[in-house]
Design a protein around this motif. Sequence first.
Motif, PDB file in Angstrom:
ATOM      1  N   ALA A 211       0.825  -1.214   0.000  1.00  0.00           N
ATOM      2  CA  ALA A 211       0.000   0.000   0.000  1.00  0.00           C
ATOM      3  C   ALA A 211       0.856   1.260   0.000  1.00  0.00           C
ATOM      4  CB  ALA A 211      -0.932  -0.007   1.211  1.00  0.00           C
ATOM      5  N   LYS A 214       1.821   1.777  -3.545  1.00  0.00           N
ATOM      6  CA  LYS A 214       0.642   2.146  -4.325  1.00  0.00           C
ATOM      7  C   LYS A 214       0.310   3.620  -4.119  1.00  0.00           C
ATOM      8  CE  LYS A 214      -1.032  -1.703  -6.264  1.00  0.00           C
ATOM      9  NZ  LYS A 214      -1.360  -1.839  -7.702  1.00  0.00           N
ATOM     10  N   ALA A 215       0.385   4.078  -2.872  1.00  0.00           N
ATOM     11  CA  ALA A 215       0.001   5.455  -2.543  1.00  0.00           C
ATOM     12  C   ALA A 215       1.018   6.477  -3.033  1.00  0.00           C
ATOM     13  CB  ALA A 215      -0.194   5.595  -1.034  1.00  0.00           C
ATOM     14  N   ASN A 336      -4.537   8.660   1.398  1.00  0.00           N
ATOM     15  CA  ASN A 336      -4.366   7.828   0.202  1.00  0.00           C
ATOM     16  C   ASN A 336      -3.831   6.448   0.583  1.00  0.00           C
ATOM     17  OD1 ASN A 336      -3.875  10.781  -0.324  1.00  0.00           O
ATOM     18  ND2 ASN A 336      -4.116  10.099  -2.436  1.00  0.00           N
ATOM     19  N   TYR A 337      -2.916   6.449   1.556  1.00  0.00           N
ATOM     20  CA  TYR A 337      -2.334   5.187   2.003  1.00  0.00           C
ATOM     21  C   TYR A 337      -3.413   4.272   2.586  1.00  0.00           C
ATOM     22  CZ  TYR A 337       0.027   1.635   4.650  1.00  0.00           C
ATOM     23  OH  TYR A 337       0.405   0.412   5.143  1.00  0.00           O
ATOM     24  N   ASP A 339      -6.609   4.276   2.079  1.00  0.00           N
ATOM     25  CA  ASP A 339      -7.502   3.804   1.004  1.00  0.00           C
ATOM     26  C   ASP A 339      -6.824   2.706   0.175  1.00  0.00           C
ATOM     27  OD1 ASP A 339      -9.548   5.523   1.718  1.00  0.00           O
ATOM     28  OD2 ASP A 339      -8.978   7.080   0.278  1.00  0.00           O
ATOM     29  N   ALA A 340      -5.520   2.863  -0.082  1.00  0.00           N
ATOM     30  CA  ALA A 340      -4.791   1.857  -0.862  1.00  0.00           C
ATOM     31  C   ALA A 340      -4.747   0.529  -0.104  1.00  0.00           C
ATOM     32  CB  ALA A 340      -3.374   2.342  -1.168  1.00  0.00           C
ATOM     33  N   ASP A 343      -8.188  -1.067  -0.318  1.00  0.00           N
ATOM     34  CA  ASP A 343      -8.436  -1.628  -1.654  1.00  0.00           C
ATOM     35  C   ASP A 343      -7.709  -2.954  -1.836  1.00  0.00           C
ATOM     36  OD1 ASP A 343     -10.007   0.554  -2.257  1.00  0.00           O
ATOM     37  OD2 ASP A 343      -8.465   1.588  -3.416  1.00  0.00           O
TER      38      ASP A 343
END
Length: 372
Positions: A211, A214-215, A336-337, A339-340, A343
């Motif tokens: 994550a 990703k972020a 953002n982290y 949420d990543a 997900d």
Amino acid sequence: MTPHDILHGIFQKASAASASAIADTAIRERLDYVCRCMGNRAGVRLLMACLLAKLHQPDVDPRKPYTEIGGVDSFSGRTYDERYLTAFINEHRLPVNQTTAFLTPTLRNINHALTTDIELVGRPRELYKNTLALLEDVARQRINAESLLVETVRTLMLMRDEKLALITALLEAQKQNRGALPLSSEAIITLLSQHLACKNASRLPVLIVAAAYKAAQERLGKHILPLLAHNAADLQTGALGDVEICLTGENTAVTVYEMKMKRVSADDIDAAALKIARAPHRIHNYLFVTTDTIDPGVAEYAASFYEKLDGTEIAVLDCVGFLRHFLHLFHRLRANYLDAYQDLLLAEPDSAVSQSLKEVFLALRQAAESGE
């Protein structure tokens, strides 16, 4: 009809059925147990493979899914499982393991019929007892294979929809907190530490690291290669570790992470050094991330490989420490982290991250963001 055609027809009938068509209460209860036994999903895949074979080849004995048994009424259950069921299960997102049942320790290397007078060594015992009883029911013509397979698929579809409805409800509840002040970095650390403390959380450190990339991939100039299955062995896949990081525009790993839910040992360091030496391209960093304490002697041993490996560095990191450093370094990306991570978590198959572990995270996040 081909097995694909048979499965298509079974799915159509299961979709149209509004209730169970099995009149025998005992058979219905056995099947419900096998379908809903979340602690071990091998039973339902074994059952489905044997029923599919019986429908495709009416003369086979559904209790003989091993060609080693011999005779004209035995068959390869693994072939039906891998060649036909895997695609069917994935297409309809049925809550069944993504890998064959026939490679599990309990069902591997058997050369006799799966009759009710034998006891398979596996847990829970009741699962295998019920599965063998269902195969016996079909063999003794107490129920036909089609009716049983239709009800199996119908039950799995109900389970899938129940799980989806619960996750959807938790996500809807989470939306009520949108627009509020994002959780602080330390609050996110507390949230994920609570999640890590849950049972069967061995996949979570992989997602915690993945994550982060990703972020922040645009700012880092790096991207993550697709994560491999939780139970995929490095020797089979050719992977160097659990998470592999590449430079933007490239497809070869320069940084590799390997996760441990226990202390990293000197043997782990030696194994990593061997992977690095055999890698077809240069690895810059090989990083162990552990949820356990770090042995200073092992950390020092890891550092000693820098010159031996011509500039490739091996190090041992603390999982929560990695997370804390990342979140404070990229403080503006903390939302953002999170949420990543969510997900990635929800995208994992239940065989890697259980439904309950996903629900726990969503409930913990809801509580944290609502201030409860």
